[in-house]
Design an enzyme around this catalytic site. Structure first.
Site, PDB file in Angstrom:
ATOM      1  N   ARG A  43       0.824  -0.703  -0.858  1.00  0.00           N
ATOM      2  CA  ARG A  43      -0.411   0.334  -0.096  1.00  0.00           C
ATOM      3  C   ARG A  43       1.130   1.607   0.236  1.00  0.00           C
ATOM      4  NH1 ARG A  43      -5.416  -1.512   0.045  1.00  0.00           N
ATOM      5  NH2 ARG A  43      -6.091  -3.321   2.150  1.00  0.00           N
ATOM      6  N   VAL A 125      -4.800 -20.824  10.091  1.00  0.00           N
ATOM      7  CA  VAL A 125      -4.872 -21.981  11.242  1.00  0.00           C
ATOM      8  C   VAL A 125      -4.040 -22.025  11.960  1.00  0.00           C
ATOM      9  CG1 VAL A 125      -7.031 -23.774  12.363  1.00  0.00           C
ATOM     10  CG2 VAL A 125      -7.146 -22.511   9.932  1.00  0.00           C
ATOM     11  N   LYS A 198     -11.129 -19.302  12.387  1.00  0.00           N
ATOM     12  CA  LYS A 198      -9.852 -21.316  12.235  1.00  0.00           C
ATOM     13  C   LYS A 198     -11.562 -22.113  12.604  1.00  0.00           C
ATOM     14  CE  LYS A 198      -6.824 -18.382  14.171  1.00  0.00           C
ATOM     15  NZ  LYS A 198      -5.471 -17.528  15.042  1.00  0.00           N
TER      16      LYS A 198
END
Length: 420
Positions: A43, A125, A198
């Site tokens: 960005r 996860v 998750k």
């Protein structure tokens, strides 16, 4: 040679680029091919990231580059990453992502879009713990009976410090923010939403359930106090933020909440910022996976492992690990109202005669049986009643709590923590 484009060169993206460069020899040996990062999207182009790759602030420079074989999506968020990943797949590029929020909402759409194009997401996860691979591949011969995980390092660090060192919730939250474990707005972590995202990913692999965060029970650790921790210690429990999936006949319950768990349980011993996931299979029994659940290098390790897997074969197993409906497509999500559990309650009452008798009648009217009760003096003529129940139904507990809140001798909203 495999060429990689990273969309989102932040902490994890920088670590991915560095690992691919610093460990190029062992990665090349394991992949059978050289893997290099060609470009990355950021960005802020003015920030120095210390990388010798092409940086751009235009995602099209990666998505439209025919030389790039694998797109690594590390943007965060839901809607914008979905558009980016969809475009990558439509252009035939393999995708690796660590974006749990994206998958919590769009995993089935992405599986359909991917088809035979490799799409991997190990880092989404539990950071560096290879729980996706373990559940999708290593345990694929099993019916999964349950999953129980400590999947948010921020909450686990806070609960560990509150338990071991007597730190208050407010004080340890500020410390976690100062250390960079918690964001300025910590709701996503302490409110249980991060762990819920998750859990939904793991539940899809284990049970084929297409549930969204709004469909499941999600609570955090905001109401846990020193009184609750003292009760837990006295009765041999630890308090953890747990993500739980459990199969009961043809229903699966999914829930995230603070929980009292017996200290001798393996998962209760996981402290600090570490993550741990217990999986019970019908053939293998319980297996436990432990390690760093966050951090640049740990998460990047899982991302790079996915890149290596793709480079090895260029083939794709089904994204969620199944070609046909799981469990004969008979499993459904259990309503949160129907969950059964033991419960711990902290009720602050005016310390006067007749209170216990009235409470006992209310408990009885909802068919809730008290197992243990302690009374601790509080301030201004009040007392904390610390109660554990026998197994009860969630909707009965919730209805009783609403009635208790209306009583004039109840000074604060009662606190409830489930006992696992």
């Amino acid at each position: 040679m495999i060429k990689v484009g990273i969309i989102g060169v932040g902490t994890v993206g920088t670590s991915v680029a560095n690992i691919l460069k610093e460990n190029a020899d062992v990665i090349s040996a394991r992949a059978g091919r050289d893997i290099v990062v060609k470009s990355g999207v950021v960005r802020n182009l003015s920030k120095d990231r210390g990388l010798d790759i092409i940086l751009t602030d235009n995602v099209d420079d990666v998505l439209n580059d025919d030389e790039i074989d694998i797109v690594v999506e590390l943007m965060g968020g839901v809607d914008e990453p979905f558009v980016v990943v969809k475009r990558a797949l439509e252009s035939g590029k393999a995708v690796v992502t660590a974006n749990k929020a994206l998958l919590a909402y769009h995993r089935y759409e992405l599986q359909e879009l991917a088809g035979n194009i490799p799409f991997e997401f190990e880092a989404s996860v539990a950071g560096g713990i290879p729980i996706i691979t373990a559940l999708r591949d290593g345990l694929s011969a099993n019916h999964i009976e349950s999953i129980m995980g400590i999947m948010n390092g921020t909450c686990n660090y806070m609960m560990t410090e509150m338990t071991n060192n007597g730190v208050s919730y407010d004080a340890i939250l500020k410390e976690a923010q100062d250390l960079g474990y918690a964001e300025a707005d910590p709701t996503f972590d302490v409110g249980g939403y991060d762990a819920a995202h998750k859990l939904l990913i793991l539940a899809s692999i284990a049970y084929g359930l297409d549930a969204k965060p709004e469909d499941i029970l999600i609570e955090g650790i905001e109401n846990v106090s020193s009184e609750d921790i003292a009760f837990a210690k006295e009765f041999g429990y630890a308090i953890k933020l747990l993500a739980i999936a459990k199969k009961d006949n043809n229903e699966v319950e999914l829930r995230v909440h603070a929980a009292l768990i017996k200290k001798e349980a393996m998962i209760a011993k996981i402290d600090g910022v570490m993550n741990g996931v217990s999986v019970v299979g019908d053939k293998v029994g319980e297996t436990l996976y432990y390690g760093a659940g966050a951090g640049g290098d740990a998460t990047a390790s899982a991302v790079v492992a996915n890149i290596i897997d793709i480079a090895r074969s260029g083939k794709s197993t089904p994204m969620l690990g199944f070609n046909r409906p799981m469990e004969g497509n008979t499993l459904t999500l259990k309503s949160s109202d129907d969950i059964e559990s033991k419960y711990y309650l902290r009720i602050n009452v005016t310390d006067k005669a007749g209170v216990l008798a009235q409470l006992s009648k209310i408990f009885e009217s909802y068919n809730i049986s008290i197992e243990t009760m302690l009374q601790r003096s509080s301030e201004n003529g009040s007392a904390n009643l610390l109660i554990s129940t026998h197994k009860a139904v969630e909707k009965d507990i919730q209805s009783m709590l609403k009635e208790l809140e209306k009583l004039d001798f109840i000074n604060f909203r009662p606190v409830m923590i489930r006992i696992v």
